[in-house]
Design an enzyme around this catalytic site. Structure first.
Site, PDB file in Angstrom:
ATOM      1  N   GLY A 131      46.693 -10.094  61.187  1.00 22.67           N
ATOM      2  CA  GLY A 131      46.424  -8.646  61.059  1.00 22.67           C
ATOM      3  C   GLY A 131      46.525  -8.214  59.599  1.00 22.67           C
ATOM      4  O   GLY A 131      47.470  -8.600  58.916  1.00 22.67           O
ATOM      5  N   ARG A 158      41.949 -14.180  62.826  1.00 28.85           N
ATOM      6  CA  ARG A 158      42.932 -14.985  63.562  1.00 28.85           C
ATOM      7  C   ARG A 158      42.142 -16.195  64.053  1.00 28.85           C
ATOM      8  O   ARG A 158      41.295 -16.067  64.928  1.00 28.85           O
ATOM      9  CB  ARG A 158      43.505 -14.190  64.737  1.00 28.85           C
ATOM     10  CG  ARG A 158      44.192 -12.868  64.321  1.00 28.85           C
ATOM     11  CD  ARG A 158      44.945 -12.276  65.507  1.00 28.85           C
ATOM     12  NE  ARG A 158      45.243 -10.856  65.354  1.00 28.85           N
ATOM     13  CZ  ARG A 158      46.344 -10.377  64.780  1.00 28.85           C
ATOM     14  NH1 ARG A 158      47.225 -11.173  64.250  1.00 28.85           N
ATOM     15  NH2 ARG A 158      46.554  -9.070  64.714  1.00 28.85           N
ATOM     16  N   ASP A 190      53.844 -14.391  61.031  1.00 30.02           N
ATOM     17  CA  ASP A 190      54.451 -15.651  61.473  1.00 30.02           C
ATOM     18  C   ASP A 190      53.448 -16.635  62.070  1.00 30.02           C
ATOM     19  O   ASP A 190      53.639 -17.845  61.978  1.00 30.02           O
ATOM     20  CB  ASP A 190      55.628 -15.385  62.404  1.00 30.02           C
ATOM     21  CG  ASP A 190      55.183 -14.864  63.748  1.00 30.02           C
ATOM     22  OD1 ASP A 190      54.163 -14.154  63.794  1.00 30.02           O
ATOM     23  OD2 ASP A 190      55.852 -15.163  64.741  1.00 30.02           O
ATOM     24  N   THR A 212      52.438  -8.117  56.827  1.00 23.81           N
ATOM     25  CA  THR A 212      52.247  -7.547  58.169  1.00 23.81           C
ATOM     26  C   THR A 212      52.954  -6.196  58.212  1.00 23.81           C
ATOM     27  O   THR A 212      54.033  -6.050  57.633  1.00 23.81           O
ATOM     28  CB  THR A 212      52.816  -8.452  59.293  1.00 23.81           C
ATOM     29  OG1 THR A 212      52.931  -7.684  60.503  1.00 23.81           O
ATOM     30  CG2 THR A 212      54.199  -9.006  58.977  1.00 23.81           C
ATOM     31  N   ASP A 221      54.403  -5.057  60.698  1.00 23.83           N
ATOM     32  CA  ASP A 221      55.446  -5.066  61.738  1.00 23.83           C
ATOM     33  C   ASP A 221      56.869  -5.266  61.214  1.00 23.83           C
ATOM     34  O   ASP A 221      57.832  -4.964  61.922  1.00 23.83           O
ATOM     35  CB  ASP A 221      55.153  -6.164  62.773  1.00 23.83           C
ATOM     36  CG  ASP A 221      53.979  -5.819  63.664  1.00 23.83           C
ATOM     37  OD1 ASP A 221      53.397  -4.737  63.486  1.00 23.83           O
ATOM     38  OD2 ASP A 221      53.639  -6.637  64.543  1.00 23.83           O
ATOM     39  N   ASP A 258      58.443  -8.000  60.960  1.00 25.68           N
ATOM     40  CA  ASP A 258      59.111  -8.845  61.966  1.00 25.68           C
ATOM     41  C   ASP A 258      59.300 -10.284  61.492  1.00 25.68           C
ATOM     42  O   ASP A 258      59.314 -11.208  62.291  1.00 25.68           O
ATOM     43  CB  ASP A 258      58.294  -8.826  63.269  1.00 25.68           C
ATOM     44  CG  ASP A 258      56.873  -9.312  63.057  1.00 25.68           C
ATOM     45  OD1 ASP A 258      56.457  -9.468  61.892  1.00 25.68           O
ATOM     46  OD2 ASP A 258      56.163  -9.533  64.045  1.00 25.68           O
ATOM     47  N   ARG A 273      54.128  -5.420  67.600  1.00 26.24           N
ATOM     48  CA  ARG A 273      53.877  -6.227  68.804  1.00 26.24           C
ATOM     49  C   ARG A 273      55.179  -6.588  69.527  1.00 26.24           C
ATOM     50  O   ARG A 273      55.314  -6.396  70.715  1.00 26.24           O
ATOM     51  CB  ARG A 273      53.116  -7.489  68.420  1.00 26.24           C
ATOM     52  CG  ARG A 273      52.372  -8.126  69.566  1.00 26.24           C
ATOM     53  CD  ARG A 273      51.982  -9.546  69.254  1.00 26.24           C
ATOM     54  NE  ARG A 273      51.442  -9.683  67.914  1.00 26.24           N
ATOM     55  CZ  ARG A 273      50.150  -9.815  67.624  1.00 26.24           C
ATOM     56  NH1 ARG A 273      49.265  -9.813  68.587  1.00 26.24           N
ATOM     57  NH2 ARG A 273      49.753  -9.970  66.374  1.00 26.24           N
TER      58      ARG A 273
HETATM   59  O1  F6P Z   1      50.845  -7.762  63.823  1.00 25.03           O
HETATM   60  C1  F6P Z   1      50.292  -6.572  63.362  1.00 25.03           C
HETATM   61  C2  F6P Z   1      49.684  -5.785  64.475  1.00 25.03           C
HETATM   62  O2  F6P Z   1      49.128  -4.624  63.920  1.00 25.03           O
HETATM   63  C3  F6P Z   1      50.612  -5.453  65.639  1.00 25.03           C
HETATM   64  O3  F6P Z   1      51.452  -4.354  65.346  1.00 25.03           O
HETATM   65  C4  F6P Z   1      49.642  -5.209  66.753  1.00 25.03           C
HETATM   66  O4  F6P Z   1      50.213  -5.456  67.991  1.00 25.03           O
HETATM   67  C5  F6P Z   1      48.558  -6.204  66.459  1.00 25.03           C
HETATM   68  O5  F6P Z   1      48.625  -6.498  65.083  1.00 25.03           O
HETATM   69  C6  F6P Z   1      47.164  -5.730  66.798  1.00 25.03           C
HETATM   70  O6  F6P Z   1      46.282  -6.765  66.588  1.00 25.03           O
HETATM   71  P1  F6P Z   1      44.688  -6.603  66.568  1.00 25.03           P
HETATM   72  O7  F6P Z   1      44.333  -5.889  65.293  1.00 25.03           O
HETATM   73  O8  F6P Z   1      44.186  -7.994  66.584  1.00 25.03           O
HETATM   74  O9  F6P Z   1      44.326  -5.787  67.751  1.00 25.03           O
END
Ligand code: F6P
Length: 327
Positions: free
Chosen positions: A14, A75, A106, A129, A131, A133, A175
């Site tokens: 992300g 990804r 991660d 990120t 998050d 995390d 997440r």
């Molecule tokens: O890991 C970052 C994040 O923004 C999370 O907070 C969220 O759950 C996820 O990515 C969303 O992913 P995507 O952009 O692939 O929908």
């Protein structure tokens, strides 16, 4: 490990505000040390497809202030296969790239670890990120900007909540981690904050909302982390509250991907710049298989194995503060 002369840089997973500032710091640090720098587009997938472009100090002008990542992100499912990783190695060899800096979360570090183990290829990571995390760093690149985005949005929601005497459930990202919810919740003066690390349960939420109505509150904001069990079905939660507390009129706002965009905050720009310089320093010092993070305001390196999340603990003091100031 031989001193690298050509370093590849990519962003993966992300995107997060400040990734551009991190790339810029890596590229300029390479230029400072007379190293060649190759930008790899679309993360680990671009590595497999050989989507490379040489970058010099001027290639990264006017990007410190821009959200997203100009190298783009992805990804990659293919990088999870040994065939995919072999293709990536061939491309690196063809281009004479002798070390990599990967900016991501991660999942990116887990992929990098496997690659290092299989091919003994030097890699250093930067935590990118929203998050927050990742273990081994107090802050991840993009987190501070996301907090400010959330607080600004909730300030606006508060205006309309107050005008109509309504309760708003505001879903924020994260997440598996409640850091965004907890800190933005405190900053925005939320009534309750629901996070995955501490399962509050629907009944306790009802009790708390009922108490606050009795104490004279006319409108309320409840911040719900997307990873929280109760909040997983936020519209269902809204319905449950309305059915059980007739005095409440509830609305839901899901903030979604606006949290990932926008100009990075000054904090994120400085953090990204420090970590980008730190990553090139680490490779020049012979480090590999590590993430460069910030601990007590000092740039530090931590093995990928420790950085990969799993035991991320929420700050109990913050939970106490949130409880006290929402009385
Ligand atoms: O890991 C970052 C994040 O923004 C999370 O907070 C969220 O759950 C996820 O990515 C969303 O992913 P995507 O952009 O692939 O929908």
């Amino acid at each position: 490990m031989k001193k690298p002369t050509k370093i590849g840089v990519l962003t993966s997973g992300g995107d997060a505000p400040g990734m551009n500032a991190a790339i810029r710091a890596v590229v300029r640090s390479c230029a400072y040390h007379n190293l060649k720098c190759i930008g790899i587009y679309r993360g680990l997938q671009g590595l497999i497809e050989g989507d490379f472009q040489e970058l010099n100090a001027r290639s990264v002008k006017n990007i410190i202030n821009r959200g997203g990542t100009f190298l783009k992100s992805a990804r990659s499912k293919e990088f999870k296969t040994v065939e995919g990783r072999k293709k990536a190695l061939e491309n690196l060899k063809k281009e004479n790239i002798d070390a990599l800096i990967v900016i991501g979360g991660d999942g990116t570090f887990a992929g990098a670890s496997v690659f290092i183990k299989e091919f003994n290829f030097p890699i250093v990571g930067l935590p990118g990120t929203i998050d927050n995390d990742i273990n081994g760093t107090d802050y991840t690149i993009g987190y501070d900007t996301a907090l400010n985005t959330v607080v600004e949005a909730i300030d606006k929601i508060r205006d309309t909540a107050n005008s109509h005497n309504r309760l708003f459930l505001v879903e924020v990202m994260g997440r598996d981690a409640g850091d965004i919810a907890l800190n933005a919740g405190i900053g925005a003066g939320a009534e309750e904050i629901l996070i995955p690390e501490q399962n509050m349960g629907r009944e306790r939420l009802l009790e708390s909302l009922s108490r606050s109505k009795k104490s004279g509150k006319t409108s309320s904001i409840v911040v719900v982390s997307e990873g929280d069990q109760v909040g997983k079905n936020i519209f269902g939660l809204a319905q449950y509250i309305e059915e059980n507390l007739k005095e409440y009129e509830v609305r839901v706002t899901v903030l979604g991907h606006i949290q990932r965009g926008g100009a990075p905050s000054c904090y994120d720009r400085v953090l990204a710049s420090r970590l980008g310089v730190g990553a090139v320093d680490a490779l020049l010092n012979g480090e590999t298989n590590v993430m460069i993070g910030i601990v007590h305001n000092k740039v530090t390196s931590v093995p990928f194995s420790e950085a990969i999340k799993g035991s991320n603990e929420i700050d109990k003091e913050l939970i106490r503060v949130a409880d006290i100031i929402s009385i």
